[in-house]
Design a protein around this motif. Structure first.
Motif, PDB file in Angstrom:
ATOM      1  N   GLU A  44       0.816  -1.218   0.000  1.00  0.00           N
ATOM      2  CA  GLU A  44       0.000   0.000   0.000  1.00  0.00           C
ATOM      3  C   GLU A  44       0.847   1.263   0.000  1.00  0.00           C
ATOM      4  O   GLU A  44       0.549   2.227  -0.706  1.00  0.00           O
ATOM      5  CB  GLU A  44      -0.925   0.015   1.224  1.00  0.00           C
ATOM      6  CG  GLU A  44      -2.128  -0.841   0.979  1.00  0.00           C
ATOM      7  CD  GLU A  44      -2.923  -1.120   2.246  1.00  0.00           C
ATOM      8  OE1 GLU A  44      -3.017  -0.231   3.117  1.00  0.00           O
ATOM      9  OE2 GLU A  44      -3.443  -2.250   2.347  1.00  0.00           O
ATOM     10  N   ARG A  45       1.918   1.253   0.786  1.00  0.00           N
ATOM     11  CA  ARG A  45       2.803   2.429   0.829  1.00  0.00           C
ATOM     12  C   ARG A  45       3.413   2.687  -0.547  1.00  0.00           C
ATOM     13  O   ARG A  45       3.558   3.821  -0.968  1.00  0.00           O
ATOM     14  CB  ARG A  45       3.922   2.222   1.863  1.00  0.00           C
ATOM     15  CG  ARG A  45       3.448   2.307   3.313  1.00  0.00           C
ATOM     16  CD  ARG A  45       4.554   1.836   4.252  1.00  0.00           C
ATOM     17  NE  ARG A  45       5.714   2.714   4.226  1.00  0.00           N
ATOM     18  CZ  ARG A  45       6.983   2.292   4.302  1.00  0.00           C
ATOM     19  NH1 ARG A  45       7.279   1.018   4.411  1.00  0.00           N
ATOM     20  NH2 ARG A  45       7.976   3.165   4.288  1.00  0.00           N
ATOM     21  N   LEU A  46       3.755   1.613  -1.250  1.00  0.00           N
ATOM     22  CA  LEU A  46       4.353   1.783  -2.580  1.00  0.00           C
ATOM     23  C   LEU A  46       3.328   2.330  -3.571  1.00  0.00           C
ATOM     24  O   LEU A  46       3.643   3.209  -4.367  1.00  0.00           O
ATOM     25  CB  LEU A  46       4.909   0.448  -3.093  1.00  0.00           C
ATOM     26  CG  LEU A  46       6.234   0.012  -2.481  1.00  0.00           C
ATOM     27  CD1 LEU A  46       6.553  -1.431  -2.862  1.00  0.00           C
ATOM     28  CD2 LEU A  46       7.387   0.932  -2.906  1.00  0.00           C
ATOM     29  N   LYS A  47       2.096   1.818  -3.511  1.00  0.00           N
ATOM     30  CA  LYS A  47       1.066   2.299  -4.436  1.00  0.00           C
ATOM     31  C   LYS A  47       0.839   3.804  -4.223  1.00  0.00           C
ATOM     32  O   LYS A  47       0.764   4.571  -5.181  1.00  0.00           O
ATOM     33  CB  LYS A  47      -0.243   1.519  -4.253  1.00  0.00           C
ATOM     34  CG  LYS A  47      -1.330   1.951  -5.238  1.00  0.00           C
ATOM     35  CD  LYS A  47      -2.321   0.845  -5.507  1.00  0.00           C
ATOM     36  CE  LYS A  47      -3.554   0.956  -4.659  1.00  0.00           C
ATOM     37  NZ  LYS A  47      -4.582   1.848  -5.152  1.00  0.00           N
ATOM     38  N   GLU A  48       0.801   4.207  -2.944  1.00  0.00           N
ATOM     39  CA  GLU A  48       0.623   5.637  -2.655  1.00  0.00           C
ATOM     40  C   GLU A  48       1.758   6.468  -3.231  1.00  0.00           C
ATOM     41  O   GLU A  48       1.537   7.523  -3.823  1.00  0.00           O
ATOM     42  CB  GLU A  48       0.604   5.864  -1.140  1.00  0.00           C
ATOM     43  CG  GLU A  48      -0.778   5.805  -0.549  1.00  0.00           C
ATOM     44  CD  GLU A  48      -0.738   5.718   0.972  1.00  0.00           C
ATOM     45  OE1 GLU A  48       0.179   6.317   1.589  1.00  0.00           O
ATOM     46  OE2 GLU A  48      -1.604   5.010   1.530  1.00  0.00           O
TER      47      GLU A  48
END
Ligand code: AKG
Ligand code: FE2
Length: 395
Positions: A64-68
């Motif tokens: 999720e952090r990477l997608k953000e």
């Protein structure tokens, strides 16, 4: 050339050292032979399909952090889907020439890539340096925890030098604007199937179930090795028959690899550990867990002055007829997988620490399974696999 012509982003130390080790543990316990020569991989769907859905949890917050980060940097907030998440390791001989990541008709949906390095050049492997054909930086030397993000099109043509020695490990993700390629939808479909099949079979729900043998077979001319055997062998262990040879090769008319899906024991030197494992993957997972935790277990032992696992295990003296004879070319396995380095290279193996690791592994798996059972109904309801601290949901 201007940066805008080659849109890319570096995130140094984006993953913690312990998360890198945890993902390495998952890959070395659950990985299969990969899609290219000398490459091994562990996908989230494979984890779910082999009864290890709980092992997708450690991936979720980074995913999720990477997608953000990708959406923010490329200005496409709320537009992206994760197309693929997987652990990929490259061994001696693996390389890739100049390419863009969308360069096949079946890869056109890929818009962005994120590669997270989980181990380090020089320490864990040699070779394997990443290059961009144009723009800056022109080369990247992999360091555990660092991430590189780039567009999957021909503005970011790249290559990776041949790995000379060791095993180069990454967590690789691709992102797509096309909802038809949403990885979550596939994961949710698999999870719902698993949930249905588990309703009648509660007790074995957190022990790994092997996939078909060919997924673990690394072919090499007339010979080859099974990755489950190879991973144990390069750490100095062998598989032993439990039940006094009931399952030994001489008593089996079938393929000897079938022994790897039956109960077995493990040994080292002249000793066999008394615990019976349900199959080779179960044993391998506990061994890899021990190596993840070994530095901390050894420190505890030194600080408390006692071997806390010693009361909890016993060893059986080895008798050679119990060792499983499996079709694994050990020399080849050592050449391909290379020497494995650990944080403390001088760390010596200790059975009482291992016995403690067995207990800690059970606690770790139970905690993840507990978290999964809290999160799963929310995932199924929202049709997406998201991360939230389960304690927050219980409130
Ligand atoms: O592992 C890397 O550094 C990049 C790998 C790569 O280019 C690919 O898998 O397409
Ligand atoms: Fe690539």
């Amino acid at each position: 050339m201007a940066a805008a012509e080659h849109p890319r982003l570096l995130l140094p130390q984006f993953l913690s050292p312990d998360l890198c080790k945890e993902l390495e543990f998952i890959h070395r316990s659950c990985g299969t032979v990969g899609y290219r020569p000398n490459v091994f991989s562990t996908t989230l769907s494979h984890l779910i399909a082999t009864n290890c859905a709980h092992l997708i949890l450690p991936f979720l917050s980074t995913r999720e952090r990477l997608k953000e980060k990708v959406e923010e940097f490329f200005g496409c907030e709320f537009e992206l889907f994760i197309e693929f998440t997987g652990l990929i390791s490259w061994c001696k001989g693996a390389y890739i020439g100049w390419h863009s990541d969308d360069n096949r008709p079946y890869l056109k949906q890929r818009d962005f890539a994120a590669v997270c390095y989980l181990n380090s050049h020089g320490k864990d492997f040699r070779g394997g340096i990443f290059h961009f054909k144009e723009g800056e930086p022109s080369s990247l030397v992999p360091v555990a925890g660092d991430v590189v993000i780039y567009t999957a099109d021909n503005r970011n043509i790249h290559s990776v030098d041949e790995v000379i020695d060791g095993e180069r490990l990454t967590l690789t993700l691709w992102f797509s604007r096309d909802s038809a390629h949403d990885e979550d939808a596939k994961l949710i479909a698999l999870l719902s199937q698993i949930l249905l099949s588990q309703e009648d079979d509660e007790c074995n729900s957190n022990l790994p179930l092997p996939a078909s043998d060919n997924m673990y077979w690394f072919p090499h001319g007339e010979s080859g090795f099974d990755i489950r055997c190879a991973r144990l062998q390069i750490l100095g262990f062998s598989f032993y028959s439990s039940n006094d040879g009931k399952y030994n090769i001489s008593n089996t008319s079938h393929d000897p690899l079938e022994l790897l899906v039956k109960p077995l024991q493990i040994g080292r030197g002249n000793e066999i550990f008394e615990k019976e494992f349900i199959n080779s993957l179960h044993a391998l997972q506990v061994v890899q867990f021990y190596y993840w935790k070994a530095p901390e277990l050894a420190t505890e032992r030194r600080e408390t002055g006692t071997a806390m696992g010693s009361a909890q295990h016993s060893l059986i003296e080895k008798s050679s007829n119990l060792e499983l004879v499996l079709p694994c070319n050990n020399e080849l396995a050592e050449t391909v997988l290379g020497r494995i380095s650990y944080d403390d290279a001088n760390l010596s193996f200790d059975w009482s620490d291992f016995a403690l690791a067995v207990i800690r592994w059970e606690d770790y798996i139970c905690r993840l399974c507990g978290d999964l059972s809290i999160l799963m109904p929310h995932w199924l309801a929202q049709r997406t696999v998201f991360f939230v601290n389960p304690a927050e949901l219980k409130k």
